[in-house]
Design an enzyme around this catalytic site. Structure first.
Site, PDB file in Angstrom:
ATOM      1  N   ASP A  18      -1.411  47.020  34.693  1.00 56.86           N
ATOM      2  CA  ASP A  18      -1.744  46.088  35.754  1.00 56.86           C
ATOM      3  C   ASP A  18      -0.572  46.143  36.736  1.00 56.86           C
ATOM      4  O   ASP A  18       0.525  46.557  36.375  1.00 56.86           O
ATOM      5  CB  ASP A  18      -1.917  44.690  35.156  1.00 56.86           C
ATOM      6  CG  ASP A  18      -2.190  43.641  36.220  1.00 56.86           C
ATOM      7  OD1 ASP A  18      -3.015  43.904  37.116  1.00 56.86           O
ATOM      8  OD2 ASP A  18      -1.571  42.569  36.167  1.00 56.86           O
ATOM      9  N   ASP A  71       0.508  43.518  39.654  1.00 55.21           N
ATOM     10  CA  ASP A  71       1.238  42.281  39.913  1.00 55.21           C
ATOM     11  C   ASP A  71       1.466  41.512  38.618  1.00 55.21           C
ATOM     12  O   ASP A  71       0.525  41.142  37.931  1.00 55.21           O
ATOM     13  CB  ASP A  71       0.471  41.428  40.927  1.00 55.21           C
ATOM     14  CG  ASP A  71       0.243  42.193  42.232  1.00 55.21           C
ATOM     15  OD1 ASP A  71       1.206  42.783  42.746  1.00 55.21           O
ATOM     16  OD2 ASP A  71      -0.901  42.207  42.720  1.00 55.21           O
TER      17      ASP A  71
END
Length: 192
Positions: A10, A12
């Protein structure tokens, strides 16, 4: 025919700190250990792939072009760190807050597994031999729904509730290195 596993990241909250809707290189603060983890994955014959919800595009906070410019810069940072990215997948949609065409359910928006399936098909990735690192249960749920073999919840502050989709919870990104298994790929490399 698959060509081994991937390290799915992922963005952020895993690669960079997440103050909310980051879209400029000067605002990126890399999380300690991310390049070490990506280098270890690359050295163990994993592809490094980003899978990220980017509803900020759909909400009109920044454009697809701004996102692409930032990701081109980020690709350079990873390459210079010895951990080149194989691909970046993003979903700009949001079912409630998206504007115009972005206001819809999307099979790519995590916890849906669409981005992982696209990576599997386009990069010939063995999802069962892959590792995913996310900072939200929606990340690990997407991994579970896609059949990703190892799903790690990066939760340094112990904020997340119990996560039935996570294989394990880690406090430091470097902790994920032990879940990368080079043994699984030795036969793969020898057979090519």
């Amino acid at each position: 025919m698959s060509h081994g596993g991937a390290l799915f990241l992922d963005r952020d909250g895993v690669i960079n700190e997440d103050p909310g809707y980051v879209h400029r290189a000067e605002d990126i603060r890399f999380i300690p250990g991310i390049f070490e983890l990506a280098r270890a994955a690359h050295a163990s014959a994993y592809r490094v792939v980003i899978v990220t919800n980017q509803a900020g595009i759909g909400r009109g906070y920044f454009s697809e072009a701004q996102f692409n410019t930032l990701m081109q810069w980020m690709r350079t940072q990873f390459a210079e760190a010895g951990a080149p990215l194989s691909a970046v997948y993003h979903c700009p949609c949001h079912p409630q807050h998206g504007l115009g065409a972005y206001r819809r359910e999307s099979p790519d928006r995590k916890p849906a597994p669409g981005m992982l399936f696209r990576a599997r098909d386009e990069l010939k990735i063995d999802l069962a031999a892959s590792v995913l690192v996310g900072d939200k249960p929606s990340d690990t749920e997407a991994g579970s729904r896609a059949g990703v073999g190892c799903r790690l919840l990066y939760d340094p502050l112990h904020r997340a509730p119990d996560d039935p989709h996570a294989s394990a919870r880690i406090e430091r990104l470097s902790d994920a290195i032990e879940y990368l298994s080079p043994h699984a790929f030795r036969h793969q490399l020898e057979s090519e």
